[in-house]
Design a protein around this motif. Structure first.
Motif, mmCIF file in Angstrom:
data_model
loop_
_atom_site.group_PDB
_atom_site.id
_atom_site.type_symbol
_atom_site.label_atom_id
_atom_site.label_comp_id
_atom_site.label_asym_id
_atom_site.label_seq_id
_atom_site.Cartn_x
_atom_site.Cartn_y
_atom_site.Cartn_z
ATOM 1 N N LEU A 16 0.848 -1.238 0.096
ATOM 2 C CA LEU A 16 0.060 0.026 0.120
ATOM 3 C C LEU A 16 0.769 1.416 0.009
ATOM 4 O O LEU A 16 0.587 2.354 -0.795
ATOM 5 N N GLU A 17 1.842 1.191 0.867
ATOM 6 C CA GLU A 17 2.843 2.438 0.943
ATOM 7 C C GLU A 17 3.708 2.807 -0.384
ATOM 8 O O GLU A 17 3.679 3.739 -0.948
ATOM 9 N N GLU A 20 1.487 4.115 -3.115
ATOM 10 C CA GLU A 20 1.194 5.393 -3.015
ATOM 11 C C GLU A 20 2.644 6.176 -3.716
ATOM 12 O O GLU A 20 2.495 7.272 -4.409
ATOM 13 N N GLU A 21 3.603 5.762 -3.415
ATOM 14 C CA GLU A 21 5.004 6.348 -3.837
ATOM 15 C C GLU A 21 5.218 6.215 -5.145
ATOM 16 O O GLU A 21 5.643 6.815 -5.991
ATOM 17 N N TYR A 98 -6.050 8.117 6.335
ATOM 18 C CA TYR A 98 -5.409 7.199 5.441
ATOM 19 C C TYR A 98 -5.360 7.619 4.121
ATOM 20 O O TYR A 98 -5.893 7.114 3.159
ATOM 21 N N LYS A 100 -3.117 7.156 1.932
ATOM 22 C CA LYS A 100 -2.576 5.945 1.003
ATOM 23 C C LYS A 100 -3.829 5.124 0.579
ATOM 24 O O LYS A 100 -3.806 4.670 -0.615
ATOM 25 N N SER A 103 -5.444 6.979 -2.400
ATOM 26 C CA SER A 103 -4.708 7.103 -3.451
ATOM 27 C C SER A 103 -4.679 5.546 -4.336
ATOM 28 O O SER A 103 -4.758 5.653 -5.504
ATOM 29 N N PHE A 104 -4.713 4.592 -3.278
ATOM 30 C CA PHE A 104 -4.774 3.278 -3.833
ATOM 31 C C PHE A 104 -6.215 2.974 -4.650
ATOM 32 O O PHE A 104 -6.370 2.561 -5.539
ATOM 33 N N ASN A 166 -5.733 16.623 1.720
ATOM 34 C CA ASN A 166 -4.725 15.727 1.778
ATOM 35 C C ASN A 166 -3.481 16.404 1.098
ATOM 36 O O ASN A 166 -2.201 16.026 1.420
#
Length: 190
Positions: A16-17, A20-21, A98, A100, A103-104, A166
């Motif tokens: 998940l992290e 996002e990146e 959250y 992330k 974004s996901f 965000n």
């Protein structure tokens, strides 16, 4: 890491992290392996492929959101309009807490993965959100629109507002959140 579910959770959290990146399709298994601190073989022990990880991550995120957002569903003292507004505000706050996940979800629904899920589950939030909206329509609280129209209207403004906050464009106050939820309600109520 002691057990299977903990190892899987570490892999999913790190995926998940990284998504996002680097984007949904920009995360090679070697990057995930390094970030999660596990061997690539360990990842393949729990997941058949990167696609399987992404689909399981979707299920995990969907269930987490649903559990968090619908925690107020059994408040019998709340009338439907207050529950509607509360769910809208709760979902906004979840996406702020959250980012992330937001974004996901945006990336997921802009990818071919969405079609994989659509064939088996119809649409995201189909269970709780659709049944909540359907109960409002059936009880005469919400105008008789198709569920997909209601859910799109409900989510559209919410996602834009969450992205604004965000990304640092505006920090919405509690009063502003209540106003936006009321505007949403006023547009859909009978």
């Amino acid at each position: 890491m002691e057990n299977t579910s903990e190892k899987k959770q570490v892999i999913l959290d790190n995926m998940l992290e990284l998504i996002e990146e680097h984007g949904l399709l920009g995360v090679p298994m070697s990057m995930l392996s390094k970030k999660a601190g596990v061997a690539a073989g360990t990842i393949y022990h729990y997941f058949d492929s990167k696609d399987t990880i992404i689909l399981e991550l979707f299920d995990y995120v969907r269930n987490s959101i649903s559990d968090e957002i619908f925690r107020i569903k059994d408040r019998s003292m709340d009338n439907y309009s207050e529950r509607f507004k509360g769910i809208w505000i709760n979902l906004f706050q979840y996406f702020i807490k959250y980012p992330k996940v937001l974004s996901f979800m945006e990336q997921f629904f802009s990818s071919p993965f969405q079609r994989m899920v659509q064939s088996t589950e119809s649409q995201f939030y189909e269970d709780n959100f659709s049944s909540f909206f359907a109960s409002g329509i059936n009880a005469g609280f919400i105008k008789k629109y198709e569920i997909h129209i209601v859910s799109s209207v409900f989510m559209g403004g919410l996602i834009i507002a969450a992205k604004k906050q965000n990304n640092g464009y505006h920090n919405f106050t509690d009063s502003e959140l209540k106003d936006m939820a009321t505007i949403m309600w006023d547009g859909l109520k009978i």
